[in-house]
Design an enzyme around this catalytic site. Structure first.
Site, PDB file in Angstrom:
ATOM      1  N   HIS A 105       0.868  -1.179   0.000  1.00 28.87           N
ATOM      2  CA  HIS A 105       0.000   0.000   0.000  1.00 28.87           C
ATOM      3  C   HIS A 105       0.906   1.230   0.000  1.00 28.87           C
ATOM      4  CE1 HIS A 105      -3.813   2.150   0.629  1.00 28.87           C
ATOM      5  NE2 HIS A 105      -3.012   3.036   1.201  1.00 28.87           N
ATOM      6  N   CYS A 106       0.760   2.070  -1.001  1.00 30.26           N
ATOM      7  CA  CYS A 106       1.681   3.203  -1.169  1.00 30.26           C
ATOM      8  C   CYS A 106       1.036   4.499  -0.690  1.00 30.26           C
ATOM      9  CB  CYS A 106       2.086   3.324  -2.643  1.00 30.26           C
ATOM     10  SG  CYS A 106       3.259   4.658  -2.940  1.00 30.26           S
ATOM     11  N   VAL A 107       1.630   5.111   0.326  1.00 29.02           N
ATOM     12  CA  VAL A 107       1.071   6.359   0.848  1.00 29.02           C
ATOM     13  C   VAL A 107       1.288   7.516  -0.127  1.00 29.02           C
ATOM     14  CG1 VAL A 107       1.230   5.757   3.296  1.00 29.02           C
ATOM     15  CG2 VAL A 107       3.198   6.786   2.152  1.00 29.02           C
TER      16      VAL A 107
END
Ligand SMILES: [Zn+2]
Ligand SMILES: [Zn+2]
Length: 258
Positions: A105-107
């Site tokens: 999951h890429c912020v």
């Protein structure tokens, strides 16, 4: 030699190069942000189950029994989503749903990186690296004047901005380069970031088909589309792997290893 090359680049019309890279960077960025990383289709079931009804093909046990058996890894089931998990699918606690071939999951892109947008994410890294590197190179002559004996041209505000821009771009390009090298090695072995942690004890990786095929499974077979965030219609038609549900394994893989 390196300094001569850098001087040549900076003498070149460098306003055009970063702009074209910037357009590609933004295109890839928004493609990653807005593209669904891969959703499990409603009522999806493993292909073998469709042939044999609600029975696990490997040991003939009812699926409902397996759902409560965490030791059974062949049948993968997400309790939070109450649905079976396709191969290489993982549940993202941030998104609150299962994501096909989830990488992480890429912020930075406020989205999961999964089967359908992993290529776009990689291209985003490539263009971010190119853009920050070119800007760093174009600012290098200005940066060098700070350490010369002559008078430094420009107002204090301009000098501070130039100095800060140079340092930030250099830091970004080096950190993105590290991230890029990591993902190049993951693509070469057909592994996601999550799987890299999971398969530590596995000597042989079932999805490793060789570097060329591993690369094509992410970037497609059509070379014209390798550097843009899209796939050709022919690739989508002939490569089921791009849909994120089916993944070919090595023929000699021992099915007992998972
Ligand atoms: Zn889930
Ligand atoms: Zn997520």
């Amino acid at each position: 030699m390196i300094l001569e090359s850098l001087n040549f680049l900076t003498k070149y019309d460098n306003s055009f190069i970063p702009l074209s890279e910037l357009v590609m960077l933004l295109w890839c960025y928004f493609a990653v942000v807005f593209m669904d990383p891969g959703t499990v289709p409603p009522n999806w079931k493993p292909a073998a189950d469709e042939e044999r009804g609600e029975v696990d093909p490997l040991n003939g046990v009812e699926l409902s029994n397996l759902q409560s058996d965490p030791a059974n890894q062949r049948f993968r089931y997400c309790r939070k989503c109450s649905q079976p998990k396709p191969p290489r699918c993982h549940h993202c606690s941030v998104c609150g749903r299962c994501v096909l071939k989830m990488d992480h999951h890429c912020v930075w892109v406020v989205n999961c990186v999964g089967a359908l947008n992993y290529k776009y994410f990689l291209l985003f890294l490539v263009y971010t690296f190119l853009e920050t590197t070119l800007v760093t190179i174009s600012l290098l002559p200005h940066f060098k004047t700070y350490f010369s004996d002559g008078e430094i041209p420009g107002t204090p505000g301009t000098l501070a901005t130039t100095f800060l821009t140079f340092v930030l771009n250099l830091a970004f390009s080096l950190s993105v380069l590290g991230f890029l090298v990591l993902h190049v090695s993951l693509v070469a072995s057909n592994t996601t970031t999550i799987e890299a942690y999971e398969k530590k004890t596995t000597s042989k990786w079932r999805y490793d088909l060789g570097r060329r095929k591993n690369f094509e499974q992410v970037f497609g077979m059509d070379k014209r589309y390798w550097f843009i965030p899209a796939y050709s219609e022919e690739d989508i038609r002939r490569m089921p792997v791009l849909q994120g549900l089916e993944y070919p394994s090595t023929p000699d893989f021992n099915a007992q290893e998972f």
